[in-house]
Motif scaffolding. Sequence first.
Motif, PDB file in Angstrom:
ATOM      1  N   ARG A   1      39.666  52.264  36.441  1.00 51.69           N
ATOM      2  CA  ARG A   1      38.691  53.103  36.675  1.00 51.69           C
ATOM      3  C   ARG A   1      37.313  52.619  36.292  1.00 51.69           C
ATOM      4  O   ARG A   1      36.273  52.808  37.428  1.00 51.69           O
ATOM      5  N   TRP A   2      37.057  51.870  35.500  1.00 51.63           N
ATOM      6  CA  TRP A   2      35.838  50.971  35.513  1.00 51.63           C
ATOM      7  C   TRP A   2      35.450  50.252  36.549  1.00 51.63           C
ATOM      8  O   TRP A   2      34.308  50.206  36.716  1.00 51.63           O
ATOM      9  N   LEU A   3      36.453  49.537  36.993  1.00 52.92           N
ATOM     10  CA  LEU A   3      36.193  48.586  38.087  1.00 52.92           C
ATOM     11  C   LEU A   3      35.660  49.308  39.434  1.00 52.92           C
ATOM     12  O   LEU A   3      34.695  48.696  40.073  1.00 52.92           O
ATOM     13  N   HIS A   4      36.405  50.708  39.629  1.00 51.85           N
ATOM     14  CA  HIS A   4      36.009  51.389  40.739  1.00 51.85           C
ATOM     15  C   HIS A   4      34.521  51.450  40.550  1.00 51.85           C
ATOM     16  O   HIS A   4      33.895  51.777  41.397  1.00 51.85           O
ATOM     17  N   GLN A   5      34.225  52.058  39.268  1.00 57.71           N
ATOM     18  CA  GLN A   5      32.834  52.282  39.206  1.00 57.71           C
ATOM     19  C   GLN A   5      31.775  51.345  39.209  1.00 57.71           C
ATOM     20  O   GLN A   5      30.622  51.566  39.496  1.00 57.71           O
ATOM     21  N   ASN A   6      32.109  50.088  38.785  1.00 61.26           N
ATOM     22  CA  ASN A   6      31.311  49.178  38.625  1.00 61.26           C
ATOM     23  C   ASN A   6      31.487  47.716  39.526  1.00 61.26           C
ATOM     24  O   ASN A   6      30.968  46.722  38.998  1.00 61.26           O
ATOM     25  N   MET A   7      32.237  47.923  40.793  1.00 58.85           N
ATOM     26  CA  MET A   7      32.491  46.897  41.603  1.00 58.85           C
ATOM     27  C   MET A   7      31.464  46.059  41.910  1.00 58.85           C
ATOM     28  O   MET A   7      31.617  44.934  41.997  1.00 58.85           O
ATOM     29  N   GLY A   8      30.115  46.672  42.239  1.00 59.17           N
ATOM     30  CA  GLY A   8      29.117  46.121  42.535  1.00 59.17           C
ATOM     31  C   GLY A   8      28.623  44.995  41.399  1.00 59.17           C
ATOM     32  O   GLY A   8      27.742  44.184  42.128  1.00 59.17           O
ATOM     33  N   LEU A   9      28.945  45.038  40.334  1.00 60.23           N
ATOM     34  CA  LEU A   9      28.470  44.129  39.484  1.00 60.23           C
ATOM     35  C   LEU A   9      29.255  42.860  39.491  1.00 60.23           C
ATOM     36  O   LEU A   9      28.951  41.910  38.832  1.00 60.23           O
ATOM     37  N   LEU A  10      30.240  42.681  40.274  1.00 58.02           N
ATOM     38  CA  LEU A  10      31.274  41.588  39.981  1.00 58.02           C
ATOM     39  C   LEU A  10      31.209  40.929  41.585  1.00 58.02           C
ATOM     40  O   LEU A  10      30.753  41.370  42.506  1.00 58.02           O
ATOM     41  N   ARG A  11      31.450  39.592  41.397  1.00 62.92           N
ATOM     42  CA  ARG A  11      31.729  38.599  42.691  1.00 62.92           C
ATOM     43  C   ARG A  11      32.955  37.851  42.366  1.00 62.92           C
ATOM     44  O   ARG A  11      33.403  37.583  41.474  1.00 62.92           O
ATOM     45  N   CYS A  12      33.859  37.625  43.523  1.00 65.37           N
ATOM     46  CA  CYS A  12      34.879  36.828  43.888  1.00 65.37           C
ATOM     47  C   CYS A  12      34.576  35.255  42.986  1.00 65.37           C
ATOM     48  O   CYS A  12      33.792  34.649  43.506  1.00 65.37           O
ATOM     49  N   PRO A  13      35.403  34.882  42.191  1.00 67.16           N
ATOM     50  CA  PRO A  13      35.142  33.594  41.512  1.00 67.16           C
ATOM     51  C   PRO A  13      35.850  32.253  42.492  1.00 67.16           C
ATOM     52  O   PRO A  13      35.211  31.465  42.132  1.00 67.16           O
ATOM     53  N   VAL A  14      36.257  32.731  43.332  1.00 70.85           N
ATOM     54  CA  VAL A  14      36.826  31.693  44.368  1.00 70.85           C
ATOM     55  C   VAL A  14      35.835  31.497  45.516  1.00 70.85           C
ATOM     56  O   VAL A  14      35.515  30.456  45.785  1.00 70.85           O
ATOM     57  N   CYS A  15      35.497  32.610  46.112  1.00 68.07           N
ATOM     58  CA  CYS A  15      34.513  32.359  47.204  1.00 68.07           C
ATOM     59  C   CYS A  15      33.116  33.051  47.155  1.00 68.07           C
ATOM     60  O   CYS A  15      32.421  32.869  47.905  1.00 68.07           O
ATOM     61  N   GLN A  16      32.835  33.727  45.964  1.00 66.05           N
ATOM     62  CA  GLN A  16      31.514  34.344  45.499  1.00 66.05           C
ATOM     63  C   GLN A  16      31.160  35.213  46.464  1.00 66.05           C
ATOM     64  O   GLN A  16      30.095  35.802  46.372  1.00 66.05           O
ATOM     65  N   SER A  17      32.057  35.839  47.304  1.00 62.60           N
ATOM     66  CA  SER A  17      31.925  37.288  47.807  1.00 62.60           C
ATOM     67  C   SER A  17      31.975  38.474  47.105  1.00 62.60           C
ATOM     68  O   SER A  17      32.559  38.173  45.853  1.00 62.60           O
ATOM     69  N   SER A  18      31.929  39.386  47.403  1.00 59.98           N
ATOM     70  CA  SER A  18      31.822  40.938  46.797  1.00 59.98           C
ATOM     71  C   SER A  18      33.368  41.255  46.875  1.00 59.98           C
ATOM     72  O   SER A  18      34.131  40.938  47.880  1.00 59.98           O
ATOM     73  N   PHE A  19      33.629  42.135  45.897  1.00 62.24           N
ATOM     74  CA  PHE A  19      35.139  42.909  46.103  1.00 62.24           C
ATOM     75  C   PHE A  19      35.161  44.189  46.701  1.00 62.24           C
ATOM     76  O   PHE A  19      33.954  44.822  46.867  1.00 62.24           O
ATOM     77  N   LYS A  20      36.166  44.491  47.503  1.00 58.37           N
ATOM     78  CA  LYS A  20      36.271  45.691  48.363  1.00 58.37           C
ATOM     79  C   LYS A  20      37.021  46.515  47.741  1.00 58.37           C
ATOM     80  O   LYS A  20      36.631  47.679  48.107  1.00 58.37           O
ATOM     81  N   ASN A  21      37.986  46.440  46.992  1.00 55.31           N
ATOM     82  CA  ASN A  21      39.063  47.268  46.670  1.00 55.31           C
ATOM     83  C   ASN A  21      40.024  46.817  45.422  1.00 55.31           C
ATOM     84  O   ASN A  21      40.020  45.500  45.474  1.00 55.31           O
ATOM     85  N   ILE A  22      40.757  47.850  44.913  1.00 56.65           N
ATOM     86  CA  ILE A  22      41.774  47.402  43.957  1.00 56.65           C
ATOM     87  C   ILE A  22      43.318  47.846  44.834  1.00 56.65           C
ATOM     88  O   ILE A  22      43.370  49.017  45.135  1.00 56.65           O
ATOM     89  N   ASP A  23      44.086  46.788  44.997  1.00 55.60           N
ATOM     90  CA  ASP A  23      45.303  46.983  45.582  1.00 55.60           C
ATOM     91  C   ASP A  23      46.439  46.402  44.560  1.00 55.60           C
ATOM     92  O   ASP A  23      46.352  45.331  44.236  1.00 55.60           O
ATOM     93  N   GLN A  24      47.344  47.341  44.205  1.00 59.82           N
ATOM     94  CA  GLN A  24      48.478  46.784  43.352  1.00 59.82           C
ATOM     95  C   GLN A  24      48.313  46.240  42.089  1.00 59.82           C
ATOM     96  O   GLN A  24      48.761  45.133  42.100  1.00 59.82           O
ATOM     97  N   HIS A  25      47.101  46.691  41.343  1.00 57.79           N
ATOM     98  CA  HIS A  25      46.846  46.038  40.066  1.00 57.79           C
ATOM     99  C   HIS A  25      45.911  44.780  40.305  1.00 57.79           C
ATOM    100  O   HIS A  25      46.065  43.906  39.586  1.00 57.79           O
ATOM    101  N   GLN A  26      45.328  44.571  41.532  1.00 56.03           N
ATOM    102  CA  GLN A  26      44.616  43.374  41.810  1.00 56.03           C
ATOM    103  C   GLN A  26      43.512  43.773  42.506  1.00 56.03           C
ATOM    104  O   GLN A  26      43.303  44.735  43.318  1.00 56.03           O
ATOM    105  N   LEU A  27      42.308  43.014  41.961  1.00 55.99           N
ATOM    106  CA  LEU A  27      41.150  43.089  42.792  1.00 55.99           C
ATOM    107  C   LEU A  27      41.171  42.409  44.044  1.00 55.99           C
ATOM    108  O   LEU A  27      41.564  41.173  43.942  1.00 55.99           O
ATOM    109  N   GLN A  28      40.358  43.020  45.102  1.00 58.59           N
ATOM    110  CA  GLN A  28      40.579  42.434  46.313  1.00 58.59           C
ATOM    111  C   GLN A  28      39.406  42.086  46.934  1.00 58.59           C
ATOM    112  O   GLN A  28      38.352  42.952  47.183  1.00 58.59           O
TER     113      GLN A  28
END
Length: 284
Positions: A9-36
């Motif tokens: 729930r926190w991640l859905h509300q604050n996803m814009g604060l994060l970026r992918c540590p692999v490619c430094q792009s933004s996250f788009k959703n949560i799927d099967q207990h994983q940030l994508q």
Amino acid sequence: MKKIEIVERWLHQNMGLLRCPVCQSSFKNIDQHQLQCVNNHRININKHGYVYFLNRGVKSEYNQDMLEARRAILNAGLFNGILDRINQLMPDQPQKILDVGTGEGTPLARLQKIRECKEDTYIGFDISRAGVQLATQLNPDLFFCLADLRQLPFADDSMDTIIELFSPSDYHEFNRVLNPGGQIFKVIPGASYLQEMRKLLYPADDRHQHYDNSAVEQLFLKHYQNAKVINIKYLFEIPESLRSSMILMSPLHWGKNVRELDLNEVQQLKSVTVDVDLLVGNLK
């Protein structure tokens, strides 16, 4: 709610604060207990309520016993004077706060309690899995993750305040994630920090008897030219039942020439001096 549901729930509300540590792009959703992320990299959300952003495993010397001792001592108030001063210097308006090297999370939880600002956002990260797992036992409004100081999984200009108690720094990354006008509070030991404990643990001529953080301070001042250096000094009375915990919670008991103390010697440690320099910098 389960911990994993709370953190999602926190991640859905604050996803814009994060970026992918692999490619430094933004996250788009949560799927099967994983940030994508937008490039389909997936980051696991742990059932204990934290996110694992490390690209590789990192060993931490802070074990469960040490972290639990640290929590007990911090709950008794060892760092309260430091956190109270940081709070006094922070803006009243809502802040997005990042705690570097959060350990088991108690300082961040204390800051949240004394600020009483419901609109604040609190994030703590560390490389210690044991520490972060303990941190998830605290207020569910706090977000904790395992992350690399050198490659922070946070978006550019996403944070208003960085706090760093006795942890390493990466000023390039700090400045990247700080908003223009954001503040950083870095705490380093002063000359008499925990001097009573050092005298018990080490011979008089041992290097552990002395602290000199002038190089650390000068590097900070180089990055933040209008920075302030504020000394904070007070005596902390150690509850009798926590004197062994006071020894265990500090890396001082790891040193090469450290003495093994018996119970009577431990009970001599009735108080310690908290002597730190609070370095305060602003990103212009």
